[in-house]
Scaffold this motif. Structure first.
Motif, PDB file in Angstrom:
ATOM      1  N   LEU A  55      13.445  -3.860  39.403  1.00  0.00           N
ATOM      2  CA  LEU A  55      12.248  -3.131  39.831  1.00  0.00           C
ATOM      3  C   LEU A  55      11.925  -1.978  38.884  1.00  0.00           C
ATOM      4  CD1 LEU A  55      12.879  -3.012  43.690  1.00  0.00           C
ATOM      5  CD2 LEU A  55      11.170  -4.389  42.485  1.00  0.00           C
ATOM      6  N   ALA A  95       8.869  -0.614  46.654  1.00  0.00           N
ATOM      7  CA  ALA A  95      10.097  -1.409  46.726  1.00  0.00           C
ATOM      8  C   ALA A  95      11.268  -0.670  46.079  1.00  0.00           C
ATOM      9  CB  ALA A  95       9.888  -2.761  46.050  1.00  0.00           C
ATOM     10  N   LEU A  96      11.016  -0.048  44.917  1.00  0.00           N
ATOM     11  CA  LEU A  96      12.069   0.703  44.231  1.00  0.00           C
ATOM     12  C   LEU A  96      12.506   1.905  45.055  1.00  0.00           C
ATOM     13  CD1 LEU A  96      13.855   1.321  41.800  1.00  0.00           C
ATOM     14  CD2 LEU A  96      11.897   2.417  40.693  1.00  0.00           C
ATOM     15  N   ALA A 106      21.427  -7.357  52.098  1.00  0.00           N
ATOM     16  CA  ALA A 106      20.280  -6.446  52.039  1.00  0.00           C
ATOM     17  C   ALA A 106      19.556  -6.463  53.378  1.00  0.00           C
ATOM     18  CB  ALA A 106      19.336  -6.881  50.922  1.00  0.00           C
ATOM     19  N   MET A 115      13.907  -6.851  53.260  1.00  0.00           N
ATOM     20  CA  MET A 115      13.998  -7.122  51.831  1.00  0.00           C
ATOM     21  C   MET A 115      14.159  -8.622  51.579  1.00  0.00           C
ATOM     22  SD  MET A 115      16.436  -5.213  49.078  1.00  0.00           S
ATOM     23  CE  MET A 115      16.233  -5.483  47.306  1.00  0.00           C
ATOM     24  N   SER A 117      20.171 -11.155  47.431  1.00  0.00           N
ATOM     25  CA  SER A 117      19.849 -10.280  48.568  1.00  0.00           C
ATOM     26  C   SER A 117      20.655 -10.683  49.799  1.00  0.00           C
ATOM     27  CB  SER A 117      18.350 -10.347  48.894  1.00  0.00           C
ATOM     28  OG  SER A 117      17.579  -9.817  47.844  1.00  0.00           O
ATOM     29  N   ALA A 135      21.202  -5.120  42.849  1.00  0.00           N
ATOM     30  CA  ALA A 135      20.334  -5.681  43.891  1.00  0.00           C
ATOM     31  C   ALA A 135      18.866  -5.305  43.713  1.00  0.00           C
ATOM     32  CB  ALA A 135      20.814  -5.235  45.276  1.00  0.00           C
ATOM     33  N   TYR A 136      18.588  -4.349  42.811  1.00  0.00           N
ATOM     34  CA  TYR A 136      17.193  -3.916  42.663  1.00  0.00           C
ATOM     35  C   TYR A 136      16.815  -3.464  41.250  1.00  0.00           C
ATOM     36  CZ  TYR A 136      18.823   0.927  42.528  1.00  0.00           C
ATOM     37  OH  TYR A 136      19.441   2.093  42.166  1.00  0.00           O
ATOM     38  N   SER A 187      11.628 -11.127  49.613  1.00  0.00           N
ATOM     39  CA  SER A 187      12.026 -12.047  48.540  1.00  0.00           C
ATOM     40  C   SER A 187      11.475 -13.444  48.787  1.00  0.00           C
ATOM     41  CB  SER A 187      13.559 -12.108  48.436  1.00  0.00           C
ATOM     42  OG  SER A 187      14.091 -10.858  48.064  1.00  0.00           O
ATOM     43  N   TYR A 225      12.308   2.239  48.237  1.00  0.00           N
ATOM     44  CA  TYR A 225      13.007   1.727  49.419  1.00  0.00           C
ATOM     45  C   TYR A 225      14.465   1.408  49.089  1.00  0.00           C
ATOM     46  CZ  TYR A 225      14.008  -1.341  53.428  1.00  0.00           C
ATOM     47  OH  TYR A 225      14.564  -1.920  54.542  1.00  0.00           O
ATOM     48  N   CYS A 226      14.688   0.750  47.963  1.00  0.00           N
ATOM     49  CA  CYS A 226      16.050   0.387  47.549  1.00  0.00           C
ATOM     50  C   CYS A 226      16.884   1.622  47.238  1.00  0.00           C
ATOM     51  CB  CYS A 226      16.006  -0.540  46.338  1.00  0.00           C
ATOM     52  SG  CYS A 226      15.320  -2.172  46.692  1.00  0.00           S
ATOM     53  N   ARG A 281      16.954 -13.788  43.166  1.00  0.00           N
ATOM     54  CA  ARG A 281      17.031 -12.531  43.911  1.00  0.00           C
ATOM     55  C   ARG A 281      17.176 -12.782  45.411  1.00  0.00           C
ATOM     56  NH1 ARG A 281      19.360  -8.929  43.034  1.00  0.00           N
ATOM     57  NH2 ARG A 281      18.276  -8.062  41.221  1.00  0.00           N
TER      58      ARG A 281
END
Length: 219
Positions: free
Chosen positions: A98, A81-82, A182, A186, A177, A94-95, A190, A84-85, A173
């Motif tokens: 993480l 996930a991190l 986002a 994503m 998002s 927004a992240y 969420s 990807y962001c 979140r």
């Protein structure tokens, strides 16, 4: 004319301009501002969200009822996930959580390894493989299509506070998002996170209630 007022990526200009004219800020001004502020609140809260779980394990010196593979999967999930962001170049608000959730999850896995009565060769191989692949993911050295695919597939000593904070943070979140526009994947993630943490919180509450009723019957 009001000078631009920006701090940590949060633009207060339109809200301040409205307030100086004794007006309520318009939703087009207020919602993005609220999204940014809530986003940073989540990041701040995430620095301690898994601390109750860590304290429970250290205090009891026990990992009874905890599954090492599930915590390993959580580390992998946060890493993907991190990555990807970072790949999508989303704003930190927004992240950012993480980063801290990943660090705390790694600490949890280390504790589980230390307190586990037996560690197999397979476990060590998985740890070595993660250490080799994680930097590649975080550096963004894979194709966009693979990133999308990874992101979309990505009770015992469980701490109620940890899961409740995760549930509350997931709700906020989800809102941020949507406001930050986002990627759909994503937003879906969420939603699934809110549902999953909500179920876990409900299960812990139901178990505690059942255990309390049992104790009353025995006494």
């Amino acid at each position: 004319m009001v000078a631009t007022m920006e701090f940590a990526g949060i633009n207060f200009t339109c809200a301040f301009d409205s307030l100086t004219h004794y007006e309520v800020p318009h939703k087009d001004c207020l919602l993005p501002l609220l999204s940014k502020v809530l986003g940073y609140c989540i990041v701040a809260a995430s620095t301690i969200v898994k601390l109750p779980q860590i304290i429970v394990i250290l205090k009891n010196k026990s990992i009874k009822g905890l599954s090492i593979p599930s915590f390993e999967l959580e580390v992998v999930g946060f890493t993907i996930a991190l990555a990807y962001c970072l790949f999508k170049r989303l704003p930190f608000s927004a992240y950012g959580e993480l980063v801290f959730l990943l660090l705390q999850s790694i600490i949890l896995v280390v504790l589980l390894y230390q307190l586990s009565p037996t560690l197999t060769l397979k476990t060590w191989l998985k740890a070595i493989l993660y250490c080799a692949i994680a930097p590649i993911l975080l550096a963004g050295h894979i194709t966009p299509s693979l990133f999308e695919a990874l992101f979309n597939h990505s009770t015992g000593q469980l701490s109620f506070l940890t899961n409740f904070m995760s549930f509350g943070g997931g709700v906020v979140r989800l809102f941020t998002s949507i406001q930050e526009q986002a990627p759909v994947s994503m937003v879906v993630g969420s939603v699934l996170g809110v549902i999953t943490n909500g179920i876990v919180v409900y299960q812990i509450l139901a178990y505690d209630k059942s255990a309390e009723l049992k104790r009353k019957k025995e006494s």
